[in-house]
Design a protein around this motif. Structure first.
Motif, mmCIF file in Angstrom:
data_model
loop_
_atom_site.group_PDB
_atom_site.id
_atom_site.type_symbol
_atom_site.label_atom_id
_atom_site.label_comp_id
_atom_site.label_asym_id
_atom_site.label_seq_id
_atom_site.Cartn_x
_atom_site.Cartn_y
_atom_site.Cartn_z
ATOM 1 N N GLN A 155 -1.072 63.004 -31.567
ATOM 2 C CA GLN A 155 -1.926 64.101 -32.022
ATOM 3 C C GLN A 155 -1.925 65.245 -31.010
ATOM 4 O OE1 GLN A 155 -5.586 61.898 -32.801
ATOM 5 N NE2 GLN A 155 -5.222 62.055 -35.009
ATOM 6 N N ASP A 161 -0.524 63.762 -37.541
ATOM 7 C CA ASP A 161 -1.621 64.507 -38.165
ATOM 8 C C ASP A 161 -2.881 64.453 -37.291
ATOM 9 O OD1 ASP A 161 -3.543 65.627 -39.775
ATOM 10 O OD2 ASP A 161 -3.366 64.154 -41.387
ATOM 11 N N ASN A 162 -3.395 65.611 -36.927
ATOM 12 C CA ASN A 162 -4.540 65.699 -36.025
ATOM 13 C C ASN A 162 -5.834 65.201 -36.660
ATOM 14 O OD1 ASN A 162 -5.489 66.497 -33.375
ATOM 15 N ND2 ASN A 162 -6.617 68.133 -34.419
ATOM 16 N N ARG A 166 -7.793 57.609 -35.650
ATOM 17 C CA ARG A 166 -6.924 56.797 -34.788
ATOM 18 C C ARG A 166 -7.260 55.316 -34.857
ATOM 19 N NH1 ARG A 166 -7.648 61.359 -31.224
ATOM 20 N NH2 ARG A 166 -9.252 60.242 -30.049
#
Length: 204
Positions: A155, A161-162, A166
């Motif tokens: 990230q 994809d930010n 997670r």
């Protein structure tokens, strides 16, 4: 009277056989991986390690202690190889891709049929004593934290994809990786490229 020769012979008989400890652990590792902790007997281990039961008890105390040493060596060998394979990878996405490929490669042929000691132990978690169960649980949690760190790296470098959660993604990837090892116990993972591509879709 006991002669010097007889005394020396008796003294030698009381000693554990000399052997290479790492080689012995590697041989025991195969048995534990194939049969699991509970189904493995001292007789199985003695046959694989070419040691008498007495020598095993003298060197390792009991099956539980031997298993712990085998387990730690298994972790050392696997983690060393994984770090070697991840080292050339730059981005977080590349590292996760290589990690999944590592599990795919480990699920093939002889290596796959032997099984994963971590996965097998995690499955048997509830039937192990508290200390053993805690150690296995620690390893599984550590694996998940490592995946979280790779996702965070991805990230930060923009390869993942930010907006991805997670923790959730790490849990899913760990399930996929462990599932590969379970599948490899009975047969090779089919459609490897497609499997890897589908697994990576979670990264966005």
């Amino acid at each position: 009277m006991i002669t010097t020769a007889t005394a020396h012979k008796n003294k030698e008989r009381g000693r554990p056989r000399e052997f290479d400890i790492e080689q012995a652990l590697d041989l025991a590792m195969i048995v534990f991986r194939q049969k699991g902790y509970h189904a493995t007997s001292i007789s199985d281990l003695g046959e694989a390690m070419n040691l008498s039961a007495g020598s095993i008890y003298k060197a390792f105390k009991d099956k539980r202690s031997l298993f712990l040493q085998v387990f730690e060596r298994y972790l050392l060998l696997r983690n060393t190889e994984l770090r070697r394979r991840l080292a050339p990878c730059v981005s977080g996405r590349e590292k996760i891709t290589e990690l999944l490929q590592f599990y795919l490669d480990s699920a093939r042929a002889t290596e796959g049929r032997r099984g994963c000691l971590v996965v097998a132990s995690a499955i048997a978690l509830q039937t192990m004593d508290q200390a053993l169960a805690q150690r296995i649980d620690e390893v599984v949690r550590r694996n998940q934290r490592f995946l979280v760190s790779l996702l965070e790296l991805g990230q930060e470098d923009g390869s993942i994809d930010n907006t991805l959660n997670r923790e959730a993604a790490a849990g899913l990837i760990l399930c996929i990786a462990f599932g590969m090892r379970v599948t490899g116990k009975v047969g090779d993972v089919t459609h490897e490229e497609q499997t890897l591509a589908l697994a990576l879709k979670v990264l966005g």
